[in-house]
Design a protein around this motif. Structure first.
Motif, PDB file in Angstrom:
ATOM      1  N   ARG A 188       0.850  -1.194   0.000  1.00 56.45           N
ATOM      2  CA  ARG A 188       0.000   0.000   0.000  1.00 56.45           C
ATOM      3  C   ARG A 188       0.886   1.244   0.000  1.00 56.45           C
ATOM      4  O   ARG A 188       1.771   1.386   0.850  1.00 56.45           O
ATOM      5  N   PHE A 213      -1.783  -7.593  -4.062  1.00 54.49           N
ATOM      6  CA  PHE A 213      -2.445  -6.305  -4.284  1.00 54.49           C
ATOM      7  C   PHE A 213      -1.447  -5.160  -4.240  1.00 54.49           C
ATOM      8  O   PHE A 213      -0.591  -5.091  -3.342  1.00 54.49           O
ATOM      9  N   ILE A 215      -1.927  -1.157  -3.892  1.00 52.09           N
ATOM     10  CA  ILE A 215      -2.928  -0.147  -3.572  1.00 52.09           C
ATOM     11  C   ILE A 215      -2.244   1.218  -3.516  1.00 52.09           C
ATOM     12  O   ILE A 215      -1.181   1.353  -2.902  1.00 52.09           O
ATOM     13  N   TRP A 251      -6.457   0.430  -6.965  1.00 55.84           N
ATOM     14  CA  TRP A 251      -5.684  -0.793  -6.746  1.00 55.84           C
ATOM     15  C   TRP A 251      -5.700  -1.643  -8.006  1.00 55.84           C
ATOM     16  O   TRP A 251      -6.541  -1.478  -8.877  1.00 55.84           O
ATOM     17  N   ARG A 253      -4.238  -5.969  -9.069  1.00 56.09           N
ATOM     18  CA  ARG A 253      -3.574  -7.176  -8.606  1.00 56.09           C
ATOM     19  C   ARG A 253      -2.501  -7.580  -9.618  1.00 56.09           C
ATOM     20  O   ARG A 253      -2.729  -7.530 -10.827  1.00 56.09           O
TER      21      ARG A 253
END
Length: 259
Positions: A188, A213, A215, A251, A253
């Protein structure tokens, strides 16, 4: 806009993580903002969207982005995506506190949460190397400089300061390269600037597991952050579409092998 009450029949995990989000965003005691643009009083709608700088809450990213983070962490746990969790740019630590709480709630005892920040605010812009940051004023806001010991106190207040939390203090250009031996399930980014965002992407994306992920907090709010993400994705030929959380958070993936 308030969080939907899950009701007494919800699972203990859901009740606990809902309470964590309410405490981290402080929708319970509804603290006033400290910024000059969102008004002098608390607003459920503004706090849900993360459009204010709270005076006491442990995160400014808002309820929607906290709920998105919960969903992403629970997804990597459910799908057994390997790796630790990291946030680059943590302010008072709220998003990382939520990540640690989610690991505890789901019995994940091997993953770590990496809390990466200068803990001194944002760097002065370097327009020679990063012209996109010319005129950036984030370094002038003392409200963004939260000492590491204060962030640790916030973790301790939730009972979540332990060996599964690692603090990485310093400028991203110096600290993030030290993580090259790690694998991440979730990254993140909340670095605001082009430089901070690009340095984070260059040092962390290759460590992100397939299915993990990525983000970004400030994509819709700060043009320099958006430019860094767009430039990095173009240079790496990343075709996965950006998914919007709210007005600013996005976001995607990392594709799984063979996808």
């Amino acid at each position: 806009m308030r969080m939907t009450n899950p009701g007494p029949s919800a699972s203990p995990t859901r009740l606990y993580t809902d309470l964590l989000i309410r405490c981290i965003a402080n929708t319970i005691y509804r603290d006033a903002p400290q910024d000059p643009w969102s008004g002098s009083s608390y607003s459920d709608t503004v706090r849900a969207e993360g459009r204010d700088w709270p005076s006491r809450a442990h995160s400014m990213i808002g309820v929607k982005r906290l709920e998105n983070l919960r969903w992403a962490v629970e997804t990597v746990i459910r799908e057994a995506i390997p790796g630790d969790l990291i946030e680059a740019g943590v302010w008072r630590g709220g998003a990382c506190i939520l990540m640690r709480g989610l690991l505890a709630a789901h019995g994940e005892a091997t993953r770590q949460v990496i809390v990466a920040d200068s803990f001194e605010g944002l760097p002065c812009p370097d327009p020679t190397r990063f012209p996109q940051d010319t005129g950036d004023t984030h370094h002038q806001f003392s409200e963004l400089a939260i000492p590491v010991d204060e962030v640790k106190e916030h973790f301790a207040a939730y009972g979540l300061l332990d060996a599964q939390v690692k603090f990485l203090k310093g400028w991203f250009r110096d600290t993030l390269p030290t993580l090259r031996g790690r694998r991440f399930a979730l990254v993140r980014l909340d670095g605001d600037m082009y430089q901070s965002t690009m340095e984070s992407l260059e040092n962390l994306y290759d460590r992100l597991s397939p299915g993990g992920f990525l983000i970004v907090d400030d994509y819709g709010a700060i043009p320099a952050c958006k430019a860094a993400v767009d430039d990095f994705r173009a240079a790496r030929c990343i075709a996965e579409p950006l998914q919007w959380v709210d007005w600013t958070g996005v976001w995607w993936r990392r594709p799984r092998d063979g996808a």
